[in-house]
Motif scaffolding. Structure first.
Motif, short mmCIF file in Angstrom:
data_model
loop_
_atom_site.label_atom_id
_atom_site.label_comp_id
_atom_site.label_asym_id
_atom_site.label_seq_id
_atom_site.Cartn_x
_atom_site.Cartn_y
_atom_site.Cartn_z
N MET A 117 -0.58 11.19 -1.88
CA MET A 117 0.75 11.34 -1.29
C MET A 117 0.68 11.34 0.23
SD MET A 117 2.47 14.20 -3.81
CE MET A 117 3.98 14.25 -2.84
N VAL A 118 -0.35 11.99 0.78
CA VAL A 118 -0.53 11.99 2.24
C VAL A 118 -0.76 10.57 2.74
CG1 VAL A 118 -2.06 12.72 4.11
CG2 VAL A 118 -1.38 14.36 2.35
N THR A 119 -1.64 9.85 2.06
CA THR A 119 -1.93 8.47 2.44
C THR A 119 -0.68 7.60 2.30
OG1 THR A 119 -4.22 8.79 1.68
CG2 THR A 119 -3.48 6.52 2.03
N MET A 120 0.10 7.83 1.26
CA MET A 120 1.34 7.08 1.06
C MET A 120 2.30 7.31 2.23
SD MET A 120 4.08 7.32 -2.09
CE MET A 120 4.65 8.96 -1.60
N THR A 121 2.38 8.54 2.71
CA THR A 121 3.25 8.84 3.84
C THR A 121 2.84 8.05 5.08
OG1 THR A 121 3.66 11.07 2.98
CG2 THR A 121 4.13 10.69 5.32
N VAL A 122 1.53 7.99 5.32
CA VAL A 122 1.03 7.21 6.46
C VAL A 122 1.46 5.75 6.33
CG1 VAL A 122 -1.04 6.40 7.65
CG2 VAL A 122 -0.93 8.74 6.80
N MET A 123 1.35 5.20 5.12
CA MET A 123 1.72 3.81 4.89
C MET A 123 3.21 3.57 5.15
SD MET A 123 -1.01 2.14 4.08
CE MET A 123 -1.79 3.19 5.32
N VAL A 124 4.05 4.51 4.69
CA VAL A 124 5.49 4.37 4.88
C VAL A 124 5.83 4.37 6.36
CG1 VAL A 124 7.73 5.48 4.54
CG2 VAL A 124 6.10 5.36 2.64
N VAL A 125 5.29 5.34 7.09
CA VAL A 125 5.61 5.47 8.51
C VAL A 125 5.12 4.26 9.30
CG1 VAL A 125 5.17 6.83 10.59
CG2 VAL A 125 5.64 7.99 8.42
N SER A 126 3.87 3.88 9.09
CA SER A 126 3.32 2.76 9.85
C SER A 126 4.01 1.45 9.50
CB SER A 126 1.80 2.64 9.61
OG SER A 126 1.51 2.42 8.24
N GLN A 159 0.80 -1.22 0.00
CA GLN A 159 0.00 0.00 0.00
C GLN A 159 0.84 1.27 0.00
OE1 GLN A 159 -3.43 -0.15 2.80
NE2 GLN A 159 -2.58 -2.11 3.44
N ILE A 160 2.16 1.12 0.12
CA ILE A 160 3.00 2.31 0.26
C ILE A 160 2.82 3.26 -0.92
CG2 ILE A 160 5.40 3.10 0.24
CD1 ILE A 160 6.11 0.80 2.06
N PHE A 161 2.77 2.72 -2.13
CA PHE A 161 2.69 3.58 -3.30
C PHE A 161 1.33 3.54 -4.00
CE2 PHE A 161 7.21 2.36 -2.95
CZ PHE A 161 7.75 3.62 -2.75
N THR A 162 0.47 2.58 -3.61
CA THR A 162 -0.78 2.42 -4.36
C THR A 162 -1.75 3.58 -4.16
OG1 THR A 162 -1.56 1.00 -2.54
CG2 THR A 162 -0.74 -0.09 -4.52
N ALA A 163 -1.79 4.17 -2.96
CA ALA A 163 -2.69 5.31 -2.75
C ALA A 163 -2.29 6.48 -3.65
CB ALA A 163 -2.68 5.73 -1.29
N PHE A 164 -0.98 6.70 -3.79
CA PHE A 164 -0.49 7.75 -4.68
C PHE A 164 -0.82 7.42 -6.13
CE2 PHE A 164 3.03 9.21 -7.43
CZ PHE A 164 2.81 10.57 -7.36
N ILE A 165 -0.56 6.17 -6.53
CA ILE A 165 -0.88 5.74 -7.90
C ILE A 165 -2.37 5.88 -8.16
CG2 ILE A 165 -0.89 3.77 -9.48
CD1 ILE A 165 1.67 2.82 -8.05
N GLY A 166 -3.17 5.49 -7.15
CA GLY A 166 -4.62 5.64 -7.29
C GLY A 166 -5.02 7.09 -7.49
N GLY A 167 -4.38 8.00 -6.76
CA GLY A 167 -4.68 9.42 -6.92
C GLY A 167 -4.36 9.92 -8.32
N VAL A 168 -3.24 9.46 -8.87
CA VAL A 168 -2.88 9.84 -10.24
C VAL A 168 -3.95 9.34 -11.21
CG1 VAL A 168 -1.20 9.49 -12.09
CG2 VAL A 168 -0.40 9.89 -9.74
N ILE A 169 -4.41 8.09 -11.00
CA ILE A 169 -5.46 7.53 -11.87
C ILE A 169 -6.73 8.35 -11.78
CG2 ILE A 169 -6.96 5.52 -12.21
CD1 ILE A 169 -4.59 3.77 -11.31
#
Length: 414
Positions: free
Chosen positions: A262-271, A151-161
């Motif tokens: 990107m915000v959601t991706m940051t949460v995923m990275v940290v957690s 999920q680290i990058f998928t939220a960002f990829i989803g936002g781009v989509i």
């Protein structure tokens, strides 16, 4: 680092933990493409924010319908059968979402999504019984970390989509990927999981029905009731605001879908980075410190939304949420993180584990049920910040009750 890698290797030497983790990771890889934009999708189908609150409260009702039956079936049929049955239900809901195009049918799909959650007590029990009791925190943490990684990058990829082709076609495209992943999971779990619990070898508790569990709720140890109260306050805080975070970010703070990703991706990275260290701390130094850290950061995150002002401030608020998730102690839905689940497993013997986990989820769910509707009403009829203030207060109550009243058991259950 070597200690973490060694612990990870030990955890994933177990076949059940490997199978359940890889299949859940596959599902989350696709689902996390569209989950951050789900509220926006339903809003685009014609639902107001207030109606969104009612829709998500209905989803919670469906969830509660299956919590105690899920725990009961977990102890009556065994872990594997319930996991496979829940996986089949999870494969049905994307079919409904793709074949229909109205918020009314979204509610029908939600019914099957929540029916799939009957397998949550079974998965929790399976993990607890697939590792030693000294490494339960690590077992839950390894499972959580590996499901977070995709999920680290998928939220960002989803936002781009979503920004590229629009919310409705973007969500429908990514739900199609989830459909494929869900049915792959059904086959793999049916074929490769080994059950850890034979109900025929246990007498007494496996014959208790869900109604019996509710009738005997008063006989549950006081320590479990304290956990139920903490879970209720924590889940209520979460439900007040969770389904409106994306709306607040994009419509009040004017973030793009990509920025929200990107915000959601940051949460995923940290957690994700904190999950295994937090689990090791839980196993070596006790469950309570990490759970206190998780619960203590919840109100700070929610209050942070009200003073964010834009992308950077919101990123900071959600960063606190990522740290909270990483320590594994907050209850953000029907169950908590790794430290929370390990604490429950420490308190409850194997032949009651599925039912008690289902009972905690049911009671906490009932007590937090009005959260989504109340949050939507506050958002539409007061100010968009009001539900976040209320969530901060509820999160603070969860922290205080846990700190003052919950004690770890002197002897861990098998």
């Amino acid at each position: 680092m070597s200690a973490i890698l060694s612990s990870m290797k030990q955890a994933f030497s177990n076949r059940n933990l490997m199978v359940i983790t890889l299949t859940q990771s596959l599902f989350m890889l696709t689902a996390s493409l569209w989950w951050p934009y789900w509220s926006l999708y339903i809003q685009h189908l014609g639902a107001s924010v207030t109606l969104l609150g009612v829709i998500f409260m209905s989803e919670m009702l469906f969830q509660l319908l299956f919590q105690l039956p899920g725990g009961y079936l977990t102890d009556r049929l065994g872990r594997k059968k319930v996991i496979v049955l829940g996986s089949i239900c999870r494969g049905v809901s994307p079919v409904i979402y793709l074949l229909t195009g109205s918020w009314e049918w979204v509610v029908v799909g939600m019914f099957f999504t929540q029916a799939s959650n009957m397998m949550i007590p079974a998965i929790d029990a399976l993990i607890a019984e697939s590792v030693t009791k000294e490494n339960r925190g690590l077992g839950y943490g390894a499972f959580r970390m590996m499901t977070l990684l995709p999920q680290i990058f998928t939220a960002f990829i989803g936002g781009v989509i979503m920004d590229w082709i629009g919310i409705i076609p973007g969500v429908r495209l990514t739900i199609g990927l989830t459909l494929a992943a869900a049915w792959i999971n059904v086959f793999i779990r049916w074929r490769y999981l080994n059950d850890t619990y034979d109900p025929l070898k246990v007498v007494g508790t496996q014959r208790h029905s869900p109604i019996d569990a509710l009738k005997n709720a008063g006989k549950v140890p006081r320590s479990i009731w304290y956990l139920i109260v903490v879970a209720a306050f924590s889940a209520f805080a979460f439900r007040l605001v969770n389904n409106f975070m994306a709306i607040y970010a994009t419509q009040e703070l004017h973030l793009t879908n990509t920025q929200w990703g990107m915000v959601t991706m940051t949460v995923m990275v940290v957690s994700t980075l904190l999950t295994i260290p937090g689990s090791i701390i839980s196993d070596r130094f006790g469950r309570k410190p990490g759970i206190m850290a998780s619960l203590g950061l919840l109100p700070a995150q929610f209050f942070g939304f009200t003073i964010a002002g834009g992308f950077t401030g919101l990123l900071g608020a959600r960063f606190l949420g990522g740290v909270s998730e990483g320590f594994g102690g907050a209850v953000t839905g029907i169950e908590g993180g790794s430290a929370w689940l390990a604490l429950v497993a420490d308190m409850v013997p194997a032949n009651q584990r599925g039912m008690v986990m289902g009972l905690i989820g049911t009671m906490a769910g009932l007590l937090s049920l009005p959260g989504s509707t109340l949050g939507g009403y506050m958002y539409d009829n007061m100010t968009p910040e009001t539900p976040f203030y209320a969530a901060a207060c509820s999160g603070l109550a969860a922290f205080l009750v846990f700190t003052l009243f919950v004690k770890e058991p002197k002897t861990k259950a098998d």
